[in-house]
Design a protein around this motif. Sequence first.
Motif, PDB file in Angstrom:
ATOM      1  N   HIS A 199       0.846  -1.196   0.000  1.00  0.00           N
ATOM      2  CA  HIS A 199       0.000   0.000   0.000  1.00  0.00           C
ATOM      3  C   HIS A 199       0.883   1.250   0.000  1.00  0.00           C
ATOM      4  O   HIS A 199       0.720   2.145  -0.824  1.00  0.00           O
ATOM      5  N   HIS A 200       1.820   1.285   0.911  1.00  0.00           N
ATOM      6  CA  HIS A 200       2.714   2.441   1.008  1.00  0.00           C
ATOM      7  C   HIS A 200       3.595   2.549  -0.229  1.00  0.00           C
ATOM      8  O   HIS A 200       3.765   3.642  -0.800  1.00  0.00           O
ATOM      9  N   ALA A 201       4.157   1.422  -0.651  1.00  0.00           N
ATOM     10  CA  ALA A 201       5.095   1.446  -1.771  1.00  0.00           C
ATOM     11  C   ALA A 201       4.451   1.919  -3.065  1.00  0.00           C
ATOM     12  O   ALA A 201       5.093   2.587  -3.879  1.00  0.00           O
ATOM     13  N   THR A 202       3.181   1.592  -3.275  1.00  0.00           N
ATOM     14  CA  THR A 202       2.506   2.002  -4.516  1.00  0.00           C
ATOM     15  C   THR A 202       1.945   3.408  -4.438  1.00  0.00           C
ATOM     16  O   THR A 202       1.519   3.954  -5.465  1.00  0.00           O
ATOM     17  N   GLU A 203       1.940   4.011  -3.245  1.00  0.00           N
ATOM     18  CA  GLU A 203       1.314   5.330  -3.110  1.00  0.00           C
ATOM     19  C   GLU A 203       2.270   6.394  -2.595  1.00  0.00           C
ATOM     20  O   GLU A 203       1.852   7.417  -2.051  1.00  0.00           O
ATOM     21  N   ARG A 204       3.559   6.208  -2.837  1.00  0.00           N
ATOM     22  CA  ARG A 204       4.552   7.200  -2.416  1.00  0.00           C
ATOM     23  C   ARG A 204       4.723   8.332  -3.408  1.00  0.00           C
ATOM     24  O   ARG A 204       5.320   9.358  -3.073  1.00  0.00           O
ATOM     25  N   TYR A 205       4.245   8.188  -4.625  1.00  0.00           N
ATOM     26  CA  TYR A 205       4.728   9.041  -5.704  1.00  0.00           C
ATOM     27  C   TYR A 205       3.804  10.187  -6.090  1.00  0.00           C
ATOM     28  O   TYR A 205       4.276  11.232  -6.521  1.00  0.00           O
ATOM     29  N   ALA A 206       2.495  10.022  -5.954  1.00  0.00           N
ATOM     30  CA  ALA A 206       1.589  11.101  -6.367  1.00  0.00           C
ATOM     31  C   ALA A 206       1.748  12.342  -5.493  1.00  0.00           C
ATOM     32  O   ALA A 206       1.748  13.467  -5.991  1.00  0.00           O
ATOM     33  N   VAL A 207       1.867  12.136  -4.195  1.00  0.00           N
ATOM     34  CA  VAL A 207       1.993  13.296  -3.305  1.00  0.00           C
ATOM     35  C   VAL A 207       3.310  14.024  -3.573  1.00  0.00           C
ATOM     36  O   VAL A 207       3.389  15.254  -3.462  1.00  0.00           O
TER      37      VAL A 207
END
Length: 253
Positions: free
Chosen positions: A221-229
């Motif tokens: 979850h964290h690894a796939t959502e680090r980049y948009a922010v």
Amino acid sequence: MITRDQLVHACDARLQPERFKDYTVNGLQVAGRDQVGKVMSGVTACQALLDEAVAWGADLVLVHHGYFWKNEPIAITGMKQRRLRTLLVNDINLLAYHLPLDAHPQLGNNAELARRCEFRVTGCADGEFGEGLLWLGEPPAGLGAAALASHVGRCLGRDPLLVEAPGGGEIRRVAWCTGGAQDMITAAREAGAEAFISGEISERTTHMARELGIHYLAAGHHATERYAVQALGEWLEQSFGIAHRFVDIDNPA
């Protein structure tokens, strides 16, 4: 410097949160000082990120996972009280975008996952780009399930958990939705995907993957959502000349 209200308006205009029926409040969640010169971004507004923001002198914290989720306890006690007190005592703004920051066609988590993993985007299975969350595309040629998992692991810096479906061969069509979207696996298979990538896995997901005949990669979850922010913070820095710093608070989930 930019005013808080100008910055929030710019983010709202870019992400259009009013189009989404979400589980939380998108936009300004906690108001702090009126002027913003330093923005700290992170995946989740945990205490560790807030402490970093205080130490750096941030005027605004920008996150994907903020507060005030549907069905969470209302009382401002314990952990919630400590987090909110940190923001309020230090006059720091908290700005959070959930689904709008997953779906955005340029800055979103799905778009960033595709860019980093070199997927050629071909469609969106559950809506228009910028609104839908289940993306479709083509991975680099010649990858089977294990090779795709290795490729994703290299791109994200974390090895995914792979559930292989019966059969093998080259994967020509992949679907993905970052975060906790494992139950989209049925829709991914119905859309013709041979592999589906998300963040988390539930006990039922293994059986569903095997019985549906689709490979499943739980890439974190964290690894796939680090980049948009990060992308949103960098856009703010470039657009308004403010300082931006991303802090990655490690999370194995």
